[in-house]
Motif scaffolding. Structure first.
Motif, PDB file in Angstrom:
ATOM      1  N   HIS A   1     -15.964 -13.590  25.830  1.00 42.63           N
ATOM      2  CA  HIS A   1     -15.933 -12.184  25.429  1.00 42.63           C
ATOM      3  C   HIS A   1     -14.788 -11.930  24.445  1.00 42.63           C
ATOM      4  O   HIS A   1     -14.961 -11.232  23.431  1.00 42.63           O
ATOM      5  N   GLU A   2     -13.625 -12.512  24.712  1.00 41.03           N
ATOM      6  CA  GLU A   2     -12.482 -12.353  23.799  1.00 41.03           C
ATOM      7  C   GLU A   2     -12.771 -12.985  22.457  1.00 41.03           C
ATOM      8  O   GLU A   2     -12.438 -12.416  21.404  1.00 41.03           O
ATOM      9  N   ARG A   3     -13.383 -14.191  22.459  1.00 36.29           N
ATOM     10  CA  ARG A   3     -13.717 -14.847  21.191  1.00 36.29           C
ATOM     11  C   ARG A   3     -14.696 -14.021  20.393  1.00 36.29           C
ATOM     12  O   ARG A   3     -14.575 -13.892  19.184  1.00 36.29           O
ATOM     13  N   LEU A   4     -15.698 -13.455  21.079  1.00 28.73           N
ATOM     14  CA  LEU A   4     -16.672 -12.605  20.392  1.00 28.73           C
ATOM     15  C   LEU A   4     -15.979 -11.361  19.825  1.00 28.73           C
ATOM     16  O   LEU A   4     -16.282 -10.950  18.704  1.00 28.73           O
ATOM     17  N   GLY A   5     -15.070 -10.791  20.611  1.00 25.00           N
ATOM     18  CA  GLY A   5     -14.353  -9.615  20.145  1.00 25.00           C
ATOM     19  C   GLY A   5     -13.517  -9.924  18.911  1.00 25.00           C
ATOM     20  O   GLY A   5     -13.491  -9.139  17.943  1.00 25.00           O
ATOM     21  N   ARG A   6     -12.851 -11.063  18.910  1.00 25.50           N
ATOM     22  CA  ARG A   6     -12.048 -11.458  17.730  1.00 25.50           C
ATOM     23  C   ARG A   6     -12.942 -11.734  16.541  1.00 25.50           C
ATOM     24  O   ARG A   6     -12.648 -11.340  15.425  1.00 25.50           O
TER      25      ARG A   6
END
Length: 151
Positions: free
Chosen positions: A141-146
């Motif tokens: 989720h964090e990677r997608l957000g970045r």
């Protein structure tokens, strides 16, 4: 070495055959003869206790394998298998009682311990497929957000 989480019918059938042969050897090894002396009473007690542990271990292994065979035969759903096909933990032998047993009997007990450990590793790997990994999901989720934040 990578671990596999895919159990298939040939693996289960091979393990089942191996377990049946080992269970027959265990039955023959723990067939008790009447004691002849007071010393033999202690050996007989050790043989009885370790025989119970060993046969219980083998019955747990066979039950686990039979549940998986039923799953592959379409007699159990995956949900039923996950719920009812759990391998109980092994119980360690008493070192003092093990010393009283013949080396061949100790070796046979060791074989059953090793088979139970192999089945336990397979069971753990298979069950890990169904375990939720929130940390992994959060990292994704964090990677997608970045990645989406850079557009």
């Amino acid at each position: 070495m990578s671990t596999t989480t895919d159990l298939n019918q040939p693996i289960i059938e091979a393990l089942y055959c191996e377990a049946l042969v080992l269970a027959d050897e265990v039955r023959a090894a723990f067939d008790l003869a009447p004691p002849r002396s007071a010393e033999e009473d202690f050996v007989r007690i050790a043989l009885s206790v370790e025989g119970l542990r060993t046969t219980t271990r083998m019955m747990h292994v066979l039950a686990w394998l039979l549940n998986h065979r039923a799953y592959f035969a379409g007699e159990l759903s995956e949900f039923q298998l996950r719920r009812h096909g759990v391998l109980p933990p092994d119980r360690a032998s008493d070192p003092g009682q093990m010393e009283m047993l013949a080396p061949e009997t100790r070796a046979l007990i060791g074989e059953t311990v090793a088979l139970h450990a192999r089945i336990a590793r397979l069971d753990t790997a298979w069950r890990d497929r169904f375990t939720m990994r929130p940390a992994t999901v959060h990292r994704l989720h964090e990677r997608l957000g970045r990645a989406l934040g850079t557009f």
